[in-house]
Each structure stands twice: as C-alpha cells, then as structure tokens.
Design a protein around this motif. Sequence first.
Motif, mmCIF file in Angstrom:
data_model
loop_
_atom_site.group_PDB
_atom_site.id
_atom_site.type_symbol
_atom_site.label_atom_id
_atom_site.label_comp_id
_atom_site.label_asym_id
_atom_site.label_seq_id
_atom_site.Cartn_x
_atom_site.Cartn_y
_atom_site.Cartn_z
ATOM 1 N N GLU A 56 1.106 -1.598 12.192
ATOM 2 C CA GLU A 56 -0.389 -1.567 12.191
ATOM 3 C C GLU A 56 -0.857 -1.813 13.609
ATOM 4 O OE1 GLU A 56 -3.857 -3.301 9.340
ATOM 5 O OE2 GLU A 56 -1.844 -3.522 8.697
ATOM 6 N N GLU A 88 1.177 3.705 9.616
ATOM 7 C CA GLU A 88 0.893 2.254 9.445
ATOM 8 C C GLU A 88 0.192 2.384 8.088
ATOM 9 O OE1 GLU A 88 -2.674 1.060 12.083
ATOM 10 O OE2 GLU A 88 -1.371 2.738 13.191
ATOM 11 N N GLN A 102 -8.750 -1.927 9.699
ATOM 12 C CA GLN A 102 -7.791 -1.173 9.312
ATOM 13 C C GLN A 102 -8.011 0.062 8.673
ATOM 14 O OE1 GLN A 102 -5.981 -2.905 5.332
ATOM 15 N NE2 GLN A 102 -4.248 -2.692 6.278
#
Length: 439
Positions: A56, A88, A102
């Motif tokens: 990530e 990811e 994210q």
Amino acid sequence: MSAHEKFHYKSLDEVRQRAEELGEWLPLEEDVSLLTSPMRLGNWTLPNRIALQPMEGTDGIADGAPGPLTIRRYRRFARGGAALIWFEAVATAPEVRASAHQLYITPENVGAFARLVQEIKEIGLRENGFAPIVILQATNSGRYSKPHGYPEPVIAYNNPLFEGDSPIPAGRIATDDQLRRYEEKYTLTARLAQQAGFDGADIKACHRYLACELLSAYVRPGEYGGSFENRTRFLRNCYHAAQAGVTGKFALSSRLNVYDGFPYPYGFGVEEGSGIAPRLDEAVKLVGLLRKEFGIPFINITIGNPYKNPHVNRPYDAGNYVPDEHPFTGLSRMMRCVSTIQRAHPDLPVIGSAFSYLRQYSANLAAGMLAGGHAAMAGFGRMAFANPDFPRQMKETGSIDPARVCVACGNCAQLLRAGIPAGCVVRDRESYSMEALKR
C-alpha cells in the motif's frame, strides 16, 4: 545478549551455514530459474512464478481513486515483469479506510481504476510480451480504520495485547448487524473490480484487519464468535457477497493469516495453553473450506501483524523494537507455515511470503520453496518497492542486483503507519523521504 542479528552475509554459503548453526529451516536453491519458468494458475498460464505482494502506498486522492504516485508505482511494477500483481488494499466502505488516502473504489471513480488496470496490462504486454494478472485486495481495515487521519476503529472484540490499560470503547465493537452490513459491501466492490478489468479479488483476511481479527474472536458472543464456524462466518459471507457481484471466470481468493503470533484467546493459529507456538489445524481446515465452498484457484499465505509484532511477518534489521529472535527464526517460521498449507493442499497453488529479507539471496529461498513443493509461487513485497525491475533482472541474469535490494530498514512501513505516501526511501529517494515524518 539479544538473539537478533543484522544481515551481513556475503555469499549464499554464509546464509546456509548460519541457518544451520541456528537450526533454522531455509530451503535454499542455487539455481533460481524455476522462478522464471511457466506455471498454471487457475484459468491462466503464467510466464513466471513471481507475484508482487499488495504494497500500500497511501497515495490515493480524496475520492479514493489512484493518485499520481499510485499510477507511477504500478507503471513501474508492470514494466518489471512479474506475472501476478496483487494490487494493494482497496477499502470496501469509506469509514473503514486505513487512511484518508487509502484507495476506495466507487461507481464514480471506477473509470480511474479501469484506466490504470488497462495501462498495467498494456505496459506488461509491450515491455515483457505478456499482460500480468492483476488481483484487487478488498479490505475492511477494522481496528486500523483512520478515514480522517486519526483512529476510528471498528473492532471484533477488545484485546488487551493491543489496547493495554486503555480499552477501545465498547461502542466500537461491531455488532452482528454491522458485520452483516459490512459483508454486503463486498458485492459492490467485487462488481466494480470486475468492471475495472481486474482479474480477481482478494477478500483480505490478514494482519489483524477485520476479517482476520474475527478468526480469533474466541470470546466474542453471538454468531461471529466462539466456534470455528462462527469465527469464519464473516470471511465466508464476504465470499458469498463477492460471488453475487461478479460473473464468469473472475477469481476470488484471500491473502490469509494462518498464524497471528499471539497467545489464545487473542491469536489465530495457536492452541489454548501452548503459548505462541504455531498450530495450523484450523488454518488448514479453513483453506480447504474456502476451496470446497468457493473454488478458490490459489491462496496467498502470510502470518503476524505489521503493527504489533512486525518481525513475525517481515523480519527486519531496524525497527521500533529489537526482537528477541534471530531474523532467520522468523523466516523459518514463515516458510514452515507456508509449507504446511501447501503440503495439506498439494493441488492448490500457494503463494509464499517474506522472501525479501534475504536481499539478493531471496530468490534462492523462493526457488528452494518451489523446488521442494512447499509453495507454487513466490510473493515479494518490500523488494518491489526497492527494485520493481527485479523479475526482469532474474530472467535476464539469473540473479537480483545486490545494489538495488531492499535493506529491511522498515522505513516504508513507518511512512505507511503515519499515513504518508509510502515507498523506498533508500532506492527511490526522488519520490519518498523520511523527512516527511518530521513535517
């Protein structure tokens, strides 16, 4: 004196000798050509046996779409020549994002994901003669949710090993009804992943995120705690939900923790009263259940927790504590766990993890695992951050350039934990810097 020891080996023989002195099992193979040989994986014939693990970057834009650094990273991965790119973590709901940056796929931004997946495949085809398989990792960050940049956890149960003298308020424990609503989110996520051109989705169940934490919910009451059936209910229901959102040959699998490294009743993969010694009976049973019930074509195996006991899943040279074990002990534990699952399910391709610690010798460990039937494919994470070209280097030279390997400094993980764009501060300084932590 600490048993921990920094990497200092100048040859494969030195690595082998030290492992033997410690009594640790590291199946090292001189010839690494097996890693660049073809294999069958589900519906695909792959040109090599190298997978890039989901690393990530914490660099999506506000609406959850890939940002400039995200796009740069996957362009580099595509050029590198790995047959499988395990994309990811992508959140299944806005409130369970691990950071404000994210990735989060939605009907509004699915086009941005589609453009990136198409570009990954086009670059791979142009540069390497094949389009890599791309798997989206669908996640509910659970305990590690920080959608606004500060902790807003959703937990399966209180855990004193994590919370100490400051337990997370009971209102943060997900109710059974909340869990059912989170299960339903996987239908849309899987549907959008297929629409974006991903070849499959990972129902993430590792590293103490929600699906993983529920596997150890021995003391939780209700439908999601206590028995094996109850503790695996959320994961299985997420598979059912994902299946409902896709058609055709879209693959479903998991990156799965088979061992947490915490004692009962706070860790999966241990036996009551046995401390933290791995006991993988339930993990073997769970993989078999996922295969029988959902037809998973492969499984990606890992262990440990990157926030509480990171040396378990990624042995390191430097971190925020000094482990009381040698890094080779951690490597050996991981290899044994991966091998246990592969041996129990010989016809199911298992992707192994944690090879990167051995730097230029990581390929020798990966090749040894494959040659011995302990895994079918080798997954590399930190190495891809440090040197995304390593799969092509292995094909062309039979080795990994020691001047470009991951040095297991842990700095990429520090950036990730801080919610700052994460990458290799040693090999990719033009894009990433530890100075960001000081701002």
